[in-house]
Design a protein around this motif. Structure first.
Motif, PDB file in Angstrom:
ATOM      1  N   ASN A  74       0.830  -1.206   0.000  1.00  0.00           N
ATOM      2  CA  ASN A  74       0.000   0.000   0.000  1.00  0.00           C
ATOM      3  C   ASN A  74       0.865   1.257   0.000  1.00  0.00           C
ATOM      4  OD1 ASN A  74      -3.111  -0.444   0.365  1.00  0.00           O
ATOM      5  ND2 ASN A  74      -2.134  -2.060   1.548  1.00  0.00           N
ATOM      6  N   LEU A  77       2.172   1.698  -3.506  1.00  0.00           N
ATOM      7  CA  LEU A  77       1.090   2.130  -4.391  1.00  0.00           C
ATOM      8  C   LEU A  77       0.848   3.626  -4.238  1.00  0.00           C
ATOM      9  CD1 LEU A  77      -1.079   1.336  -6.432  1.00  0.00           C
ATOM     10  CD2 LEU A  77      -2.609   0.838  -4.514  1.00  0.00           C
ATOM     11  N   ALA A 175      -4.008  -3.508  -2.449  1.00  0.00           N
ATOM     12  CA  ALA A 175      -3.053  -2.654  -3.161  1.00  0.00           C
ATOM     13  C   ALA A 175      -2.891  -3.191  -4.569  1.00  0.00           C
ATOM     14  CB  ALA A 175      -1.707  -2.632  -2.435  1.00  0.00           C
TER      15      ALA A 175
END
Length: 277
Positions: A74, A77, A175
């Motif tokens: 995450n 990302l 993600a």
């Protein structure tokens, strides 16, 4: 032969938006920037090796530290979205607006995380990063990268299958590096958790590499000819169409290596554009 026009339209729309935005941004960057600034952009084989080493490390610790990997995925990302959007807005609007607009997009992406906000953020993130990488490579190197990564995609999906396991991990972590394509338009309003449960049934994924690598090829061509770059992009979209047909007409629905057909048409487009122009 089956063809799901509504799904393909959404795939092609976001794919085309990313490619055309990236190509136009790369061209604008080259036209508006000074030669010294353009020359400061670089992407060497040592960079590629470094990224491969990072991916291998991820692969070996993936099954042992799921909580840590989920957080890192995450985090990366968010970095992709922030860096990519800042590049795009910086090229068109300058430094101050690039920070303000990229932070606005990032806030929407994190706080109001619907499928639509995710896909829009991916368009900007992938377009920004891939366009800059593309103009730092020669067309020959970009073509070789497409070929190598296509073979890697085949091996990683059908032989070692670690790409499938990593994709499953990314889905579980929420993600997803790529587009989330719903089977119907109201699916764009689903939040991430709702969409995650229905991936494979009512939602499909087109990975960032399947989008970014053709854009790198097209952007590298844009340093020589904008017309040729758009021809390459059009052939890439045809590649998405071929990929869609192969995926939809599987006797048993399973993950597939999407890059090879897209890359093949992208390379054909490059050769076609080079011969005619």
């Amino acid at each position: 032969m089956k063809f799901k026009a509504e799904i393909f339209f959404k795939e092609a729309l976001f794919f085309a938006l990313t490619l055309f935005l990236g190509i136009l941004s790369a061209n604008h960057y080259l036209v508006e920037s000074s030669p010294g600034l353009v020359g400061s952009v670089s992407f060497s084989w040592s960079d590629i090796l470094a990224y491969i080493i990072v991916i291998v490390i991820f692969y070996f610790i993936f099954s042992k530290f799921n909580a840590l990997i989920s957080w890192l995925l995450n985090f990366f990302l968010i970095i992709v979205v922030l860096v990519g959007t800042q590049i795009i807005f910086g090229i068109w609007f300058g430094d101050l607006w690039s920070w303000l607009l990229s932070l606005m997009i990032l806030t929407i992406f994190v706080v109001h995380k619907t499928v639509l906000s995710h896909d829009v953020a991916m368009v900007l993130g992938i377009a920004g990063i891939s366009s800059i990488l593309g103009i730092s490579l020669s067309s020959t190197v970009a073509l070789l990268l497409l070929v190598v990564m296509s073979f890697y995609d085949i091996l990683a999906v059908y032989w070692t299958r670690h790409m499938v396991y990593m994709a499953q991990g990314m889905i579980e972590a929420g993600a997803i590096f790529g587009f989330i394509i719903p089977s119907n338009f109201r699916g764009f309003l689903y939040n991430g958790q709702e969409a995650k449960k229905e991936i494979g049934t009512n939602f499909m994924i087109l990975g960032s590499g399947d989008i970014g690598l053709p854009l790198i090829m097209a952007s590298s061509v844009a340093t020589q000819s904008l017309t040729q770059a758009f021809i390459v992009a059009m052939f890439s979209i045809i590649g998405v169409f071929v990929t869609h047909l192969i995926f939809i007409n599987q006797s048993h629905r399973k993950p597939m290596a999407a890059l090879p057909p897209i890359a093949t048409l992208t390379i054909i487009g490059y050769l076609f554009a080079s011969i005619l122009f």
